[in-house]
Design a protein around this motif. Structure first.
Motif, PDB file in Angstrom:
ATOM      1  N   GLY A  43      48.188 -44.762  77.493  1.00  0.00           N
ATOM      2  CA  GLY A  43      49.582 -44.874  77.862  1.00  0.00           C
ATOM      3  C   GLY A  43      50.243 -43.548  78.159  1.00  0.00           C
ATOM      4  O   GLY A  43      49.624 -42.626  78.701  1.00  0.00           O
ATOM      5  N   VAL A  44      51.528 -43.435  77.787  1.00  0.00           N
ATOM      6  CA  VAL A  44      52.335 -42.254  78.086  1.00  0.00           C
ATOM      7  C   VAL A  44      52.974 -41.758  76.785  1.00  0.00           C
ATOM      8  O   VAL A  44      53.605 -42.536  76.068  1.00  0.00           O
ATOM      9  CB  VAL A  44      53.450 -42.577  79.103  1.00  0.00           C
ATOM     10  CG1 VAL A  44      54.274 -41.331  79.407  1.00  0.00           C
ATOM     11  CG2 VAL A  44      52.860 -43.163  80.380  1.00  0.00           C
ATOM     12  N   GLY A  45      52.786 -40.494  76.504  1.00  0.00           N
ATOM     13  CA  GLY A  45      53.373 -39.927  75.294  1.00  0.00           C
ATOM     14  C   GLY A  45      53.321 -38.422  75.328  1.00  0.00           C
ATOM     15  O   GLY A  45      52.859 -37.811  76.296  1.00  0.00           O
ATOM     16  N   GLY A  46      53.787 -37.816  74.241  1.00  0.00           N
ATOM     17  CA  GLY A  46      53.816 -36.364  74.125  1.00  0.00           C
ATOM     18  C   GLY A  46      52.878 -35.872  73.042  1.00  0.00           C
ATOM     19  O   GLY A  46      51.888 -36.527  72.715  1.00  0.00           O
ATOM     20  N   GLU A  47      53.235 -34.741  72.466  1.00  0.00           N
ATOM     21  CA  GLU A  47      52.338 -34.070  71.524  1.00  0.00           C
ATOM     22  C   GLU A  47      52.032 -34.917  70.289  1.00  0.00           C
ATOM     23  O   GLU A  47      50.894 -34.961  69.823  1.00  0.00           O
ATOM     24  CB  GLU A  47      52.954 -32.733  71.088  1.00  0.00           C
ATOM     25  CG  GLU A  47      53.025 -31.699  72.201  1.00  0.00           C
ATOM     26  CD  GLU A  47      53.644 -30.397  71.731  1.00  0.00           C
ATOM     27  OE1 GLU A  47      53.910 -30.273  70.517  1.00  0.00           O
ATOM     28  OE2 GLU A  47      53.865 -29.512  72.578  1.00  0.00           O
ATOM     29  N   THR A  61      56.942 -35.091  79.989  1.00  0.00           N
ATOM     30  CA  THR A  61      58.079 -34.283  80.450  1.00  0.00           C
ATOM     31  C   THR A  61      58.528 -34.668  81.863  1.00  0.00           C
ATOM     32  O   THR A  61      59.660 -34.386  82.254  1.00  0.00           O
ATOM     33  CB  THR A  61      57.725 -32.788  80.420  1.00  0.00           C
ATOM     34  OG1 THR A  61      56.470 -32.588  81.088  1.00  0.00           O
ATOM     35  CG2 THR A  61      57.605 -32.290  78.983  1.00  0.00           C
ATOM     36  N   ASP A  62      57.656 -35.324  82.632  1.00  0.00           N
ATOM     37  CA  ASP A  62      58.036 -35.761  83.980  1.00  0.00           C
ATOM     38  C   ASP A  62      59.181 -36.761  83.951  1.00  0.00           C
ATOM     39  O   ASP A  62      59.944 -36.867  84.918  1.00  0.00           O
ATOM     40  CB  ASP A  62      56.838 -36.410  84.696  1.00  0.00           C
ATOM     41  CG  ASP A  62      55.826 -35.387  85.169  1.00  0.00           C
ATOM     42  OD1 ASP A  62      56.060 -34.179  84.968  1.00  0.00           O
ATOM     43  OD2 ASP A  62      54.791 -35.801  85.740  1.00  0.00           O
ATOM     44  N   ILE A  63      59.277 -37.532  82.855  1.00  0.00           N
ATOM     45  CA  ILE A  63      60.288 -38.594  82.794  1.00  0.00           C
ATOM     46  C   ILE A  63      61.345 -38.347  81.731  1.00  0.00           C
ATOM     47  O   ILE A  63      62.320 -39.083  81.639  1.00  0.00           O
ATOM     48  CB  ILE A  63      59.635 -39.970  82.552  1.00  0.00           C
ATOM     49  CG1 ILE A  63      58.763 -39.935  81.296  1.00  0.00           C
ATOM     50  CG2 ILE A  63      58.817 -40.386  83.763  1.00  0.00           C
ATOM     51  CD1 ILE A  63      58.225 -41.284  80.872  1.00  0.00           C
ATOM     52  N   ARG A  81      55.924 -42.462  88.717  1.00  0.00           N
ATOM     53  CA  ARG A  81      55.383 -42.575  87.367  1.00  0.00           C
ATOM     54  C   ARG A  81      55.482 -44.010  86.841  1.00  0.00           C
ATOM     55  O   ARG A  81      54.608 -44.471  86.099  1.00  0.00           O
ATOM     56  CB  ARG A  81      56.098 -41.612  86.415  1.00  0.00           C
ATOM     57  CG  ARG A  81      55.868 -40.128  86.719  1.00  0.00           C
ATOM     58  CD  ARG A  81      54.419 -39.788  86.963  1.00  0.00           C
ATOM     59  NE  ARG A  81      54.147 -38.356  86.913  1.00  0.00           N
ATOM     60  CZ  ARG A  81      53.055 -37.782  87.393  1.00  0.00           C
ATOM     61  NH1 ARG A  81      52.132 -38.543  87.994  1.00  0.00           N
ATOM     62  NH2 ARG A  81      52.858 -36.489  87.296  1.00  0.00           N
ATOM     63  N   ILE A  82      56.532 -44.718  87.200  1.00  0.00           N
ATOM     64  CA  ILE A  82      56.639 -46.133  86.825  1.00  0.00           C
ATOM     65  C   ILE A  82      55.489 -46.922  87.435  1.00  0.00           C
ATOM     66  O   ILE A  82      54.810 -47.704  86.757  1.00  0.00           O
ATOM     67  CB  ILE A  82      58.002 -46.723  87.272  1.00  0.00           C
ATOM     68  CG1 ILE A  82      59.133 -46.140  86.425  1.00  0.00           C
ATOM     69  CG2 ILE A  82      57.999 -48.252  87.180  1.00  0.00           C
ATOM     70  CD1 ILE A  82      60.524 -46.481  86.930  1.00  0.00           C
ATOM     71  N   ARG A  83      55.242 -46.709  88.732  1.00  0.00           N
ATOM     72  CA  ARG A  83      54.153 -47.436  89.409  1.00  0.00           C
ATOM     73  C   ARG A  83      52.804 -47.105  88.776  1.00  0.00           C
ATOM     74  O   ARG A  83      51.959 -47.996  88.569  1.00  0.00           O
ATOM     75  CB  ARG A  83      54.143 -47.086  90.906  1.00  0.00           C
ATOM     76  CG  ARG A  83      55.332 -47.658  91.685  1.00  0.00           C
ATOM     77  CD  ARG A  83      55.111 -47.550  93.194  1.00  0.00           C
ATOM     78  NE  ARG A  83      55.002 -46.161  93.644  1.00  0.00           N
ATOM     79  CZ  ARG A  83      56.042 -45.413  94.013  1.00  0.00           C
ATOM     80  NH1 ARG A  83      57.271 -45.911  93.962  1.00  0.00           N
ATOM     81  NH2 ARG A  83      55.873 -44.168  94.425  1.00  0.00           N
ATOM     82  N   GLU A  84      52.588 -45.831  88.452  1.00  0.00           N
ATOM     83  CA  GLU A  84      51.311 -45.426  87.853  1.00  0.00           C
ATOM     84  C   GLU A  84      51.113 -46.065  86.477  1.00  0.00           C
ATOM     85  O   GLU A  84      50.002 -46.498  86.134  1.00  0.00           O
ATOM     86  CB  GLU A  84      51.252 -43.894  87.724  1.00  0.00           C
ATOM     87  CG  GLU A  84      51.117 -43.174  89.057  1.00  0.00           C
ATOM     88  CD  GLU A  84      51.240 -41.664  88.908  1.00  0.00           C
ATOM     89  OE1 GLU A  84      51.309 -41.183  87.754  1.00  0.00           O
ATOM     90  OE2 GLU A  84      51.300 -40.970  89.930  1.00  0.00           O
ATOM     91  N   PHE A 105      63.556 -46.177  81.538  1.00  0.00           N
ATOM     92  CA  PHE A 105      62.191 -46.074  82.054  1.00  0.00           C
ATOM     93  C   PHE A 105      61.305 -47.193  81.517  1.00  0.00           C
ATOM     94  O   PHE A 105      60.681 -47.924  82.284  1.00  0.00           O
ATOM     95  CB  PHE A 105      61.578 -44.714  81.679  1.00  0.00           C
ATOM     96  CG  PHE A 105      60.167 -44.544  82.177  1.00  0.00           C
ATOM     97  CD1 PHE A 105      59.924 -44.111  83.473  1.00  0.00           C
ATOM     98  CD2 PHE A 105      59.078 -44.811  81.357  1.00  0.00           C
ATOM     99  CE1 PHE A 105      58.621 -43.964  83.944  1.00  0.00           C
ATOM    100  CE2 PHE A 105      57.774 -44.666  81.814  1.00  0.00           C
ATOM    101  CZ  PHE A 105      57.550 -44.231  83.109  1.00  0.00           C
ATOM    102  N   THR A 106      61.272 -47.356  80.196  1.00  0.00           N
ATOM    103  CA  THR A 106      60.286 -48.256  79.598  1.00  0.00           C
ATOM    104  C   THR A 106      60.532 -49.721  79.951  1.00  0.00           C
ATOM    105  O   THR A 106      59.582 -50.492  80.110  1.00  0.00           O
ATOM    106  CB  THR A 106      60.256 -48.094  78.067  1.00  0.00           C
ATOM    107  OG1 THR A 106      61.542 -48.395  77.522  1.00  0.00           O
ATOM    108  CG2 THR A 106      59.864 -46.676  77.679  1.00  0.00           C
ATOM    109  N   HIS A 107      61.789 -50.115  80.105  1.00  0.00           N
ATOM    110  CA  HIS A 107      62.044 -51.516  80.431  1.00  0.00           C
ATOM    111  C   HIS A 107      61.722 -51.820  81.888  1.00  0.00           C
ATOM    112  O   HIS A 107      61.347 -52.952  82.225  1.00  0.00           O
ATOM    113  CB  HIS A 107      63.479 -51.902  80.075  1.00  0.00           C
ATOM    114  CG  HIS A 107      63.651 -52.191  78.619  1.00  0.00           C
ATOM    115  ND1 HIS A 107      64.143 -53.378  78.121  1.00  0.00           N
ATOM    116  CD2 HIS A 107      63.349 -51.437  77.520  1.00  0.00           C
ATOM    117  CE1 HIS A 107      64.152 -53.342  76.800  1.00  0.00           C
ATOM    118  NE2 HIS A 107      63.689 -52.166  76.415  1.00  0.00           N
TER     119      HIS A 107
END
Length: 388
Positions: A43-47, A61-63, A81-84, A105-107
């Motif tokens: 998925g998508v996350g940080g550190e 950081t892109d979003i 980024r949503i499409r990806e 973003f997430t919804h």
């Protein structure tokens, strides 16, 4: 262990900013600890999430942008980024998707996954404030969200009323409750007597808000210092605001102790007699720390009109919403004046029925929020794993 227990489960998580990354990291750690299956994460996350084994599809950081000035020029990247993210979900077919906070973003991601892969259950961790405004959005969530993990104890009843499954797991502020005895040590370190009145001043975290409220709070302090000559002031701040705050409090009639360290801030909460605070999450933290308070907020005319006419709630203070009664006095917009703030604050600075009642209310709120019980991350992990 049999083959079924050995079979791994794929959990996809999507966070859009640092606070969501922190929640995601804690959730992943708790899931690994209690799951009877091996878990695979994507998925998508940080550190914080990457430390728990997530390889982010792209840099978070892109979003992680705030406000129209930042968002508008980056819209093409955000939509890409949503499409990806959606493509990853459809191609990888995870057993479950957890979207964390950052609803803009997430919804958008969740809706598109639900349309293209309706068999994948989607969990929303951190409910958008749909109970405050846009209540129709809560009903719409039923089409694409299987379960909501709520931070506030009144949210499950509201969501069930519109047909959305919701489990209360607890607010991150529960983790920020001061350690017992830290207030006594704080007073000793800074030469503050055990019975000396200590006022916390919390003007917010935005530069313009801080500048404006500190003028009003300064007038409150000037009068209170005359009435209570041994008054001490503690002002927790953050590095990027320290210079602004130092300049503003320079003319105050009593020394102001500035604290920036998080542990010192929590200890100051434990040491405080009362607090004068800007509206925000800090009021919840103060309530959990049992600090009697008054809450203030002053906005531009348009924002003030919005708050008074669009919000569907009787209070902006989470303590009041959780208790379902006006426990904490709030002074908003035209009522945010030194005179009115003083009237609300004075009874909280000494041993009065108002102070006793406030402390009893905070004890009730702590019970409702599950202080001392299972950590929120573990409750959240159980609620996600149930759906697997």
């Amino acid at each position: 262990m049999n083959d079924a227990a050995q079979q791994s489960r794929h959990v996809m998580l999507v966070a859009g900013e640092t606070s969501g990354d922190t929640l995601g990291g804690e959730l992943m750690a708790a899931m690994k600890e209690i799951s009877t299956w091996p878990l695979v994460f994507s998925g998508v996350g940080g550190e914080a999430m990457e430390r728990q084994g997530l390889t982010s599809i792209f840099p978070m950081t892109d979003i992680a942008v705030m406000g129209p000035r930042e968002i508008i020029p980056r819209l093409p990247l955000i939509f890409r980024r949503i499409r990806e993210t959606v493509h990853h979900a459809v191609a990888a077919e995870p057993d479950i998707v957890v979207v964390i906070d950052s609803p803009e973003f997430t919804h958008m991601v969740a809706k598109r996954i639900a349309r293209r892969a309706p068999n994948i259950p989607i969990v929303d961790y951190v409910l958008p404030s749909v109970w405050a405004w846009r209540q129709g959005r809560a009903r719409a969530m039923k089409k694409y969200i299987r379960r909501v993990l709520a931070l506030l104890p009144f949210e499950p009843a509201f969501l069930r009323s519109v047909g959305v499954d919701c489990v209360y797991v607890g607010h991150p502020a529960i983790h920020r409750v001061p350690e017992s005895g830290s207030g006594k040590q704080f007073r000793e370190e800074h030469g503050i007597g055990a019975d000396q009145p200590l006022l916390l001043v919390l003007p917010g975290s935005r530069v313009n808000e801080v500048k404006h409220l500190l003028q009003i709070f300064g007038d409150v302090v000037k009068t209170l210092a005359k009435e209570m000559p041994d008054l001490r002031i503690v002002l927790p701040t953050v590095p990027h605001l320290r210079e602004v705050v130092e300049k503003a409090v320079h003319s105050w009639p009593t020394d102001v102790l500035l604290v920036s360290d998080e542990q010192q801030k929590r200890a100051a909460f434990d040491a405080a007699t009362a607090a004068l605070a800007a509206s925000g999450t800090v009021a919840l933290e103060l309530g959990l720390a049992r600090v009697p308070m008054v809450v203030a907020y002053r906005a531009e005319a348009l924002v003030g009109w919005f708050a008074l006419n669009v919000l569907k709630i009787p209070s902006v203070v989470l303590v009041n919403l959780i208790l379902d009664r006006p426990s904490v006095r709030e002074y908003l917009h035209n009522r945010c004046t030194p005179k009115e703030l003083l009237e609300g604050l004075r009874p909280l600075m000494t041993d009065t029925p108002e102070r006793t009642r406030a402390l009893a209310d905070f004890d009730e709120m702590r019970v409702r929020m599950g202080i001392g019980g299972e950590p929120p991350s573990r409750r959240a992990a159980k609620a996600v794993l149930e759906l697997l």
